[in-house]
Design a protein around this motif. Structure first.
Motif, mmCIF file in Angstrom:
data_model
loop_
_atom_site.group_PDB
_atom_site.id
_atom_site.type_symbol
_atom_site.label_atom_id
_atom_site.label_comp_id
_atom_site.label_asym_id
_atom_site.label_seq_id
_atom_site.Cartn_x
_atom_site.Cartn_y
_atom_site.Cartn_z
ATOM 1 N N GLY A 52 0.789 -1.215 0.000
ATOM 2 C CA GLY A 52 0.000 0.000 0.000
ATOM 3 C C GLY A 52 0.823 1.267 0.000
ATOM 4 O O GLY A 52 0.316 2.329 0.381
ATOM 5 N N SER A 53 2.077 1.187 -0.426
ATOM 6 C CA SER A 53 2.940 2.362 -0.419
ATOM 7 C C SER A 53 2.456 3.408 -1.413
ATOM 8 O O SER A 53 2.246 3.123 -2.586
ATOM 9 C CB SER A 53 4.379 1.959 -0.763
ATOM 10 N N ALA A 54 2.260 4.632 -0.926
ATOM 11 C CA ALA A 54 1.975 5.816 -1.748
ATOM 12 C C ALA A 54 0.751 5.593 -2.642
ATOM 13 O O ALA A 54 -0.263 5.046 -2.220
ATOM 14 C CB ALA A 54 3.205 6.212 -2.543
ATOM 15 N N THR A 55 0.831 6.025 -3.914
ATOM 16 C CA THR A 55 -0.280 5.866 -4.853
ATOM 17 C C THR A 55 -0.365 4.396 -5.253
ATOM 18 O O THR A 55 0.640 3.794 -5.632
ATOM 19 C CB THR A 55 -0.059 6.746 -6.085
ATOM 20 N N CYS A 169 -7.969 10.913 -2.169
ATOM 21 C CA CYS A 169 -8.075 10.479 -0.772
ATOM 22 C C CYS A 169 -6.878 9.574 -0.457
ATOM 23 O O CYS A 169 -6.494 8.736 -1.278
ATOM 24 C CB CYS A 169 -9.361 9.690 -0.543
ATOM 25 N N ALA A 170 -6.301 9.738 0.728
ATOM 26 C CA ALA A 170 -5.164 8.889 1.090
ATOM 27 C C ALA A 170 -5.589 7.449 1.340
ATOM 28 O O ALA A 170 -4.815 6.511 1.111
ATOM 29 C CB ALA A 170 -4.465 9.452 2.328
ATOM 30 N N TYR A 171 -6.809 7.278 1.839
ATOM 31 C CA TYR A 171 -7.417 5.959 2.035
ATOM 32 C C TYR A 171 -8.893 6.082 1.668
ATOM 33 O O TYR A 171 -9.458 7.171 1.681
ATOM 34 C CB TYR A 171 -7.319 5.490 3.495
ATOM 35 N N LEU A 172 -9.541 4.948 1.389
ATOM 36 C CA LEU A 172 -10.967 4.966 1.099
ATOM 37 C C LEU A 172 -11.802 4.996 2.373
ATOM 38 O O LEU A 172 -12.877 5.573 2.400
ATOM 39 C CB LEU A 172 -11.343 3.755 0.246
ATOM 40 N N ASP A 173 -11.308 4.327 3.433
ATOM 41 C CA ASP A 173 -11.966 4.358 4.733
ATOM 42 C C ASP A 173 -11.245 5.336 5.651
ATOM 43 O O ASP A 173 -10.095 5.717 5.402
ATOM 44 C CB ASP A 173 -11.910 2.973 5.393
ATOM 45 N N SER A 174 -11.904 5.707 6.763
ATOM 46 C CA SER A 174 -11.191 6.408 7.818
ATOM 47 C C SER A 174 -10.104 5.476 8.327
ATOM 48 O O SER A 174 -10.403 4.364 8.773
ATOM 49 C CB SER A 174 -12.147 6.771 8.950
ATOM 50 N N PRO A 175 -8.818 5.872 8.262
ATOM 51 C CA PRO A 175 -7.715 4.925 8.501
ATOM 52 C C PRO A 175 -7.800 4.238 9.865
ATOM 53 O O PRO A 175 -7.872 4.890 10.899
ATOM 54 C CB PRO A 175 -6.479 5.813 8.411
ATOM 55 N N VAL A 229 -7.852 3.509 -7.878
ATOM 56 C CA VAL A 229 -6.518 4.044 -7.572
ATOM 57 C C VAL A 229 -6.683 5.082 -6.467
ATOM 58 O O VAL A 229 -7.516 5.987 -6.568
ATOM 59 C CB VAL A 229 -5.869 4.674 -8.812
ATOM 60 N N VAL A 230 -5.879 4.953 -5.419
ATOM 61 C CA VAL A 230 -5.989 5.794 -4.229
ATOM 62 C C VAL A 230 -4.661 6.519 -4.000
ATOM 63 O O VAL A 230 -3.592 5.989 -4.316
ATOM 64 C CB VAL A 230 -6.330 4.929 -3.000
ATOM 65 N N GLY A 231 -4.730 7.731 -3.421
ATOM 66 C CA GLY A 231 -3.518 8.414 -2.984
ATOM 67 C C GLY A 231 -2.881 9.306 -4.032
ATOM 68 O O GLY A 231 -1.666 9.507 -4.011
#
Length: 282
Positions: A52-55, A169-175, A229-231
């Motif tokens: 899960g590093s970065a994008t 968004c850095a994550y899709l859920d609240s981390p 794609v996240v981040g």
């Protein structure tokens, strides 16, 4: 000859950020010299990092038994893809969207009127500063989807025949969700050494599917139906409505999540007088 403007929307992978050290299933990016220019005349490195590093690209194989893993996203779905930009603006003084609910999503899609068949770029503005370099709150306070919003988003994309979603968004859920956030992330750093520490391994041995389903509810609901794609970072430089994207994930087989590079390019169309009609601000 006029060349289209290109923007790299990929968050750099570096060893000096909080990334990878906040959640028990992540691992920070680290390098170790194998040989060096000084001693050997060449630079070679041993690299460790989490998926899960970065994008990164998330696929159905992340949480769906038998779901497609990342190498199964066909190249023609990743190269020169037209993408509609859907903007979800901040509604808090701090500039964070906070929790994105179904109503906020529907309003954003109605305002943007994305094109059928496009990939969709959901932009919150969260990645438009360099906070990712040194601020843990960039990761922990990110805009995120509620579970109903994730289901609504998947439905909206299905109506558009859209098969790829991208977001800053850095994550899709609240981390960390309800469990990992309080049981791990909120501890002082020396009580939560990052994976592959014994402490992280022990925690994950007790982090069972019922807790994962609660903490990752939006992620699992969305990625079971749509490649995501996240981040992303730097989306503030995008044009008002549409761009052309290339997504380049690491070609790792058998995984549901993998780091990727995302590049956006303006769509240049000739005007009646033969001059280029640009879509990026100059």
């Amino acid at each position: 000859m006029s060349h289209p403007t290109t923007i790299n929307l990929t968050r750099p992978i570096t060893s000096d950020t909080p990334a990878g050290a906040l959640l028990p299933w992540e691992a920070p990016y680290r390098t170790e010299d194998i040989v060096t220019l000084t001693a050997n005349g060449a630079n070679l490195f041993h690299i460790t990092m989490g998926s899960g590093s970065a994008t990164r690209l998330l696929g159905p194989g992340l949480g769906t038994p038998g779901g497609a893993t990342t190498e199964r996203l066909a190249p023609d779905r990743m190269v020169n893809r037209d993408a509609s930009v859907v903007r979800v603006g901040p509604r808090e003084p701090s500039g964070s969207v906070g929790a994105i609910d179904p109503d906020l999503l529907r309003a954003a899609f109605a305002a943007a009127t994305p094109a059928k068949g496009d990939a969709v770029l959901l932009v919150t503005g969260w990645g438009d500063t360099d906070r990712w370099r040194d601020d843990p709150h960039y990761y922990l306070d990110t805009p995120h989807l509620t579970e109903p919003a994730a289901e609504t988003l998947a439905d909206l994309l299905a109506e558009l025949d859209s098969d790829v979603l991208l977001t800053d968004c850095a994550y899709l859920d609240s981390p960390g969700g309800a469990h990992a956030r309080s049981e791990w992330t909120d501890l002082v750093p020396w009580l939560r050494p990052p994976f592959p520490s014994d402490a992280a391994r022990t925690y994950l041995e007790h982090y069972r599917p019922d807790r994962v389903r609660r903490d990752w509810a939006a992620t699992l609901a969305l990625t079971s139906r749509i490649w995501t794609v996240v981040g992303l970072v730097g989306c503030g430089g995008l044009p008002a409505d549409r761009v052309r994207l290339t997504i380049a994930p690491l070609n790792v087989h058998g995984v549901g999540e993998v780091p990727c590079t995302v590049v956006a390019q303006e769509i240049v169309q000739e005007r009646d007088d033969g001059a280029p009609a640009r879509t990026f601000p100059r």
